[in-house]
Motif scaffolding. Structure first.
Motif, PDB file in Angstrom:
ATOM      1  N   UNK A 115      -0.152  -2.183   1.341  1.00  0.00           N
ATOM      2  CA  UNK A 115       0.967  -1.958   0.417  1.00  0.00           C
ATOM      3  C   UNK A 115       0.808  -2.862  -0.808  1.00  0.00           C
ATOM      4  N   UNK A 116       0.663  -4.169  -0.575  1.00  0.00           N
ATOM      5  CA  UNK A 116       0.672  -5.100  -1.706  1.00  0.00           C
ATOM      6  C   UNK A 116      -0.725  -5.238  -2.327  1.00  0.00           C
ATOM      7  N   UNK A 117      -1.757  -5.347  -1.476  1.00  0.00           N
ATOM      8  CA  UNK A 117      -3.102  -5.567  -2.043  1.00  0.00           C
ATOM      9  C   UNK A 117      -3.499  -4.379  -2.910  1.00  0.00           C
ATOM     10  N   UNK A 118      -3.267  -3.165  -2.424  1.00  0.00           N
ATOM     11  CA  UNK A 118      -3.674  -2.004  -3.220  1.00  0.00           C
ATOM     12  C   UNK A 118      -2.783  -1.843  -4.449  1.00  0.00           C
ATOM     13  N   UNK A 119      -1.532  -2.232  -4.319  1.00  0.00           N
ATOM     14  CA  UNK A 119      -0.643  -2.200  -5.492  1.00  0.00           C
ATOM     15  C   UNK A 119      -1.166  -3.167  -6.555  1.00  0.00           C
TER      16      UNK A 119
END
Ligand SMILES: Cc1cc2nc3c(=O)[nH]c(=O)nc-3n(C[C@H](O)[C@H](O)[C@H](O)COP(=O)(O)OP(=O)(O)OC[C@H]3O[C@@H](n4cnc5c(N)ncnc54)[C@H](O)[C@@H]3O)c2cc1C
Ligand code: HEM
Length: 393
Positions: free
Chosen positions: A233-237
């Motif tokens: 969720x956060x890393x790819x965002x």
């Protein structure tokens, strides 16, 4: 101070917790998130789904109950929790909510054993633990607020540079929107980063190690893309954001940092576990001592080998740095092929007096720790960081 009676009652409840297992913490989290859904903005819901956070909390509660008459043995574990809490700005007013759901859970799951007397003892014991945490966390918040470049809660940072480091890892230089100074971090510490990706229902907070030495002006993090479906969720965002985008940061935290004691140091990482090692290495190489430094790094292949040029340059510039690499899948550019095997370089290592810092996947860290113990390195000289809820190796 807790009474003898309270201590005995809480200690006697440990087997009940152990029997119930993680059912207690699962029930607790379900209960808390249904009554207090706003807390889903703070908790990492991916860790909830994978069960890792339940396990960490369960272990902490069982360890606390077990050692309630000798809290000194929990000092290190509590410090780690306090730093993690500080990276998410957990506040005193959160503690009664968590305490209330904890007592509610025990009442609901083991009603017969959880008599009013037991409940009273647990309320007293929780209040003491909460008090210890609140006091320690208040000291961290004071430090963050009152030192040069510090702040409280979130502060807006702009991504001023995005630098691919390898096939999966990209570095982000984060500069405060207000262009003022940023507080110093210890080499190895991390930042809490708060974002709300468009498709996410809640805000998400994740920790990222700061991948460069303090410079007073900005921070750099280096983030690995998560390739598993529905994860990241956060890393790819973060990877999707362009330079100029703004994100929110909590001040640096973390109890895994370089102890400066003039002893030889060995840094050992795998994959993106490199990040806390880089500021440690910069710090060690910029001091005036002539202390030996060894850096051992493992990754899959040359495509996933981040910071290679930087590290090769450092090794060329500093004779006292020994740098060895392992590529699991083979290929050109590494000193060794396959999984890291410390015995291949053991003769060059300060096994008797050196400090060893490890970061990487838990399986990797456990294997390296075993190898070091087998080479007679004392456990107290082995330090490690888990990129998730803490696990004993
Ligand atoms: C102290 C610390 C320092 C860190 N430093 C770095 C760093 O320097 N660089 C870096 O890249 N990362 C670092 N991390 C890891 C980082 O905080 C994030 O955990 C990582 O980026 C993944 O977060 P995410 O939101 O992208 O993935 P998430 O969406 O949170 O998914 C992460 C993992 O959770 C599991 N998961 C997700 N959903 C489910 C599900 N439904 N069922 C079962 N399992 C599931 C999967 O295993 C998945 O791979 C650090 C973590 C800590 C605690
Ligand atoms: C005395 C009570 C508490 C105990 C014993 C406790 C224990 C823990 C432990 C063991 C961890 C895992 C640390 C690690 O990463 O290794 C943790 C993380 C965390 N705690 Fe607490 N905690 C307490 C109170 C609270 C409160 C009041 C809140 C706020 C609502 C809170 C929110 C969190 C969050 C959000 C995390 C990180 C979760 C994640 O990343 O998945 N905790 N806590």
């Amino acid at each position: 101070m807790l009474s003898e009676k309270t201590i005995n009652i809480v200690k006697n409840t440990v087997p009940l917790l152990a029997q119930a297992g993680t059912v207690v913490t699962e029930h607790f989290y379900n209960r808390m998130f249904s009554h207090n859904p706003e807390l889903q903005d703070i908790f990492n819901m991916a860790n909830q789904r994978s069960g890792r956070q339940q396990f960490a909390l369960f272990n902490a509660l069982a360890a606390y109950a077990q050692n309630i008459d000798n809290l000194a043995v929990l000092k290190e574990a509590l410090a780690r929790i306090n730093h993690k809490h500080a990276s998410m700005h957990i506040l005193p007013e959160h503690y009664p909510i968590v305490g209330g759901h904890l007592i509610g859970t025990l009442k609901e799951l083991i009603p017969e054993q959880f008599t009013p007397e037991v409940e009273y003892a647990w309320r007293e014991a929780y209040a003491l633990l909460a008090d210890i945490c609140i006091t320690e966390e208040a000291a961290l918040y004071e430090h963050n607020k009152n030192n040069h470049g510090g702040w409280s809660g979130t502060r807006q940072f702009v991504i001023t540079k995005k630098q691919p480091e390898s096939a999966l890892v990209t570095s982000f230089t984060l500069t405060p929107v207000d262009s003022k100074a940023v507080i110093t971090h210890k080499p190895g510490q991390y930042l809490g980063i708060k974002v709300k990706p468009e498709e996410a229902q809640y805000s998400e907070i994740r920790q990222y190690s700061i991948s460069q030495q303090s410079n007073g002006e900005n921070y750099r993090i280096s983030v690995k893309k998560e390739l598993l479906p529905a994860a990241g969720i956060v890393s790819n965002y973060l990877h999707s954001l362009d330079e100029g985008s703004v994100i929110e940061l909590y001040p640096p935290a973390g109890d895994f940092f370089l102890r400066v004691n003039n002893k030889p140091v060995v840094l050992i990482s795998a994959g993106v576990g490199q990040t806390p090692m880089l500021p440690m290495l910069q710090t060690l190489l910029s001091d005036t001592s002539n202390q030996a430094v060894t850096y051992l790094h493992a990754c899959e292949n040359a495509q996933q080998h981040s910071f290679n040029q930087f590290l090769a340059d450092q090794a060329a510039m500093h004779e006292r740095l020994n740098y060895y690499t392992w590529f699991n899948q083979g290929g050109e550019g590494a000193d060794f092929i396959g999984l890291m095997n410390i015995s291949a370089v053991a003769q060059q290592l300060p096994l008797v007096d050196g400090d060893f810092y490890i970061c990487g996947p838990s399986g990797f860290m456990a294997a390296i720790k075993q190898q070091l113990l087998a080479l007679d390195v004392d456990a107290e000289r082995i330090h490690y960081e888990v990129f998730g809820p803490h696990q004993a190796l």
